[in-house]
Design a protein around this motif. Sequence first.
Motif, PDB file in Angstrom:
ATOM      1  N   ALA A 110      38.686  34.945  49.076  1.00  0.00           N
ATOM      2  CA  ALA A 110      37.659  34.171  48.376  1.00  0.00           C
ATOM      3  C   ALA A 110      37.178  34.895  47.120  1.00  0.00           C
ATOM      4  O   ALA A 110      37.010  34.281  46.063  1.00  0.00           O
ATOM      5  CB  ALA A 110      36.484  33.890  49.314  1.00  0.00           C
ATOM      6  N   ALA A 111      36.953  36.203  47.220  1.00  0.00           N
ATOM      7  CA  ALA A 111      36.418  36.956  46.085  1.00  0.00           C
ATOM      8  C   ALA A 111      37.371  36.950  44.900  1.00  0.00           C
ATOM      9  O   ALA A 111      36.951  36.771  43.749  1.00  0.00           O
ATOM     10  CB  ALA A 111      36.099  38.392  46.503  1.00  0.00           C
ATOM     11  N   HIS A 116      38.515  34.987  39.671  1.00  0.00           N
ATOM     12  CA  HIS A 116      39.549  34.477  38.769  1.00  0.00           C
ATOM     13  C   HIS A 116      39.126  33.182  38.075  1.00  0.00           C
ATOM     14  O   HIS A 116      39.306  33.020  36.867  1.00  0.00           O
ATOM     15  CB  HIS A 116      40.859  34.264  39.525  1.00  0.00           C
ATOM     16  CG  HIS A 116      41.974  33.769  38.664  1.00  0.00           C
ATOM     17  ND1 HIS A 116      42.633  34.590  37.775  1.00  0.00           N
ATOM     18  CD2 HIS A 116      42.525  32.531  38.522  1.00  0.00           C
ATOM     19  CE1 HIS A 116      43.552  33.882  37.130  1.00  0.00           C
ATOM     20  NE2 HIS A 116      43.509  32.633  37.566  1.00  0.00           N
ATOM     21  N   PHE A 117      38.567  32.268  38.839  1.00  0.00           N
ATOM     22  CA  PHE A 117      38.196  30.973  38.279  1.00  0.00           C
ATOM     23  C   PHE A 117      36.767  30.955  37.726  1.00  0.00           C
ATOM     24  O   PHE A 117      36.307  29.933  37.231  1.00  0.00           O
ATOM     25  CB  PHE A 117      38.382  29.868  39.322  1.00  0.00           C
ATOM     26  CG  PHE A 117      39.824  29.666  39.696  1.00  0.00           C
ATOM     27  CD1 PHE A 117      40.726  29.110  38.793  1.00  0.00           C
ATOM     28  CD2 PHE A 117      40.290  30.069  40.935  1.00  0.00           C
ATOM     29  CE1 PHE A 117      42.065  28.948  39.124  1.00  0.00           C
ATOM     30  CE2 PHE A 117      41.630  29.910  41.276  1.00  0.00           C
ATOM     31  CZ  PHE A 117      42.518  29.348  40.367  1.00  0.00           C
ATOM     32  N   LYS A 124      36.814  36.762  35.891  1.00  0.00           N
ATOM     33  CA  LYS A 124      37.470  38.068  35.874  1.00  0.00           C
ATOM     34  C   LYS A 124      38.873  37.812  36.405  1.00  0.00           C
ATOM     35  O   LYS A 124      39.069  37.679  37.614  1.00  0.00           O
ATOM     36  CB  LYS A 124      36.717  39.062  36.745  1.00  0.00           C
ATOM     37  CG  LYS A 124      37.291  40.465  36.695  1.00  0.00           C
ATOM     38  CD  LYS A 124      36.365  41.443  37.386  1.00  0.00           C
ATOM     39  CE  LYS A 124      36.899  42.836  37.432  1.00  0.00           C
ATOM     40  NZ  LYS A 124      37.101  43.484  36.172  1.00  0.00           N
ATOM     41  N   PRO A 125      39.846  37.682  35.482  1.00  0.00           N
ATOM     42  CA  PRO A 125      41.194  37.282  35.888  1.00  0.00           C
ATOM     43  C   PRO A 125      41.790  38.153  36.992  1.00  0.00           C
ATOM     44  O   PRO A 125      41.544  39.353  37.055  1.00  0.00           O
ATOM     45  CB  PRO A 125      42.010  37.415  34.599  1.00  0.00           C
ATOM     46  CG  PRO A 125      40.995  37.311  33.503  1.00  0.00           C
ATOM     47  CD  PRO A 125      39.734  37.925  34.057  1.00  0.00           C
ATOM     48  N   ALA A 126      42.564  37.504  37.848  1.00  0.00           N
ATOM     49  CA  ALA A 126      43.235  38.193  38.951  1.00  0.00           C
ATOM     50  C   ALA A 126      44.450  38.924  38.405  1.00  0.00           C
ATOM     51  O   ALA A 126      45.487  38.327  38.177  1.00  0.00           O
ATOM     52  CB  ALA A 126      43.637  37.189  40.031  1.00  0.00           C
ATOM     53  N   SER A 127      44.320  40.218  38.186  1.00  0.00           N
ATOM     54  CA  SER A 127      45.423  41.038  37.684  1.00  0.00           C
ATOM     55  C   SER A 127      46.415  41.303  38.824  1.00  0.00           C
ATOM     56  O   SER A 127      46.107  41.093  40.002  1.00  0.00           O
ATOM     57  CB  SER A 127      44.890  42.368  37.154  1.00  0.00           C
ATOM     58  OG  SER A 127      44.319  43.121  38.211  1.00  0.00           O
ATOM     59  N   ILE A 128      47.570  41.797  38.453  1.00  0.00           N
ATOM     60  CA  ILE A 128      48.578  42.174  39.452  1.00  0.00           C
ATOM     61  C   ILE A 128      48.000  43.214  40.410  1.00  0.00           C
ATOM     62  O   ILE A 128      48.222  43.143  41.624  1.00  0.00           O
ATOM     63  CB  ILE A 128      49.855  42.724  38.757  1.00  0.00           C
ATOM     64  CG1 ILE A 128      50.551  41.625  37.953  1.00  0.00           C
ATOM     65  CG2 ILE A 128      50.809  43.358  39.758  1.00  0.00           C
ATOM     66  CD1 ILE A 128      51.049  40.478  38.801  1.00  0.00           C
ATOM     67  N   GLU A 129      47.228  44.176  39.864  1.00  0.00           N
ATOM     68  CA  GLU A 129      46.641  45.221  40.711  1.00  0.00           C
ATOM     69  C   GLU A 129      45.668  44.630  41.731  1.00  0.00           C
ATOM     70  O   GLU A 129      45.682  45.005  42.905  1.00  0.00           O
ATOM     71  CB  GLU A 129      45.910  46.275  39.861  1.00  0.00           C
ATOM     72  CG  GLU A 129      46.819  47.114  39.004  1.00  0.00           C
ATOM     73  CD  GLU A 129      47.095  46.495  37.635  1.00  0.00           C
ATOM     74  OE1 GLU A 129      46.690  45.327  37.373  1.00  0.00           O
ATOM     75  OE2 GLU A 129      47.742  47.173  36.823  1.00  0.00           O
TER      76      GLU A 129
END
Length: 147
Positions: A110-111, A116-117, A124-129
Amino acid sequence: MKQAVFLILPILAGVGLALQPLLNTRVATPLGSPLWAAAISFVVGTLGLFLAILAARAAVPELGRFSDVPPVAWSAGLLGAFFVIVTILAVPQIGTASLIALVIAGQIIAAIALDHFGIMQVPKPASIERLLGGVILIIGAVLVVRQ
């Protein structure tokens, strides 16, 4: 130093979250009701918060300020009640470690999506890390639950 406090306090909160279902189950068992145990948990918590408000000498908000709270924000208390009831029911069935592992898996999923959205906050975009960290936590949860 100030930063260290905000790293240590969440760990202590996590310890409390692991302990809370066990304590609430200790209330539910003799009372025969997870609902009563949850209600008592919230009453005791509310009393504790009022003591903290008095100790901090926090100002009472003006009555008109309550209308500034977005309607969806009031549901936080219901989510808290849902969490407490689920934990009381789940601990005797799956144990504390599995419960907390699954809670953390749900929280991380969820976080990352909420961040991300930008739901109710700045995105706060969902980076690969971050995604990899989430996947590792979920794999950890699966391992804990599988025993």
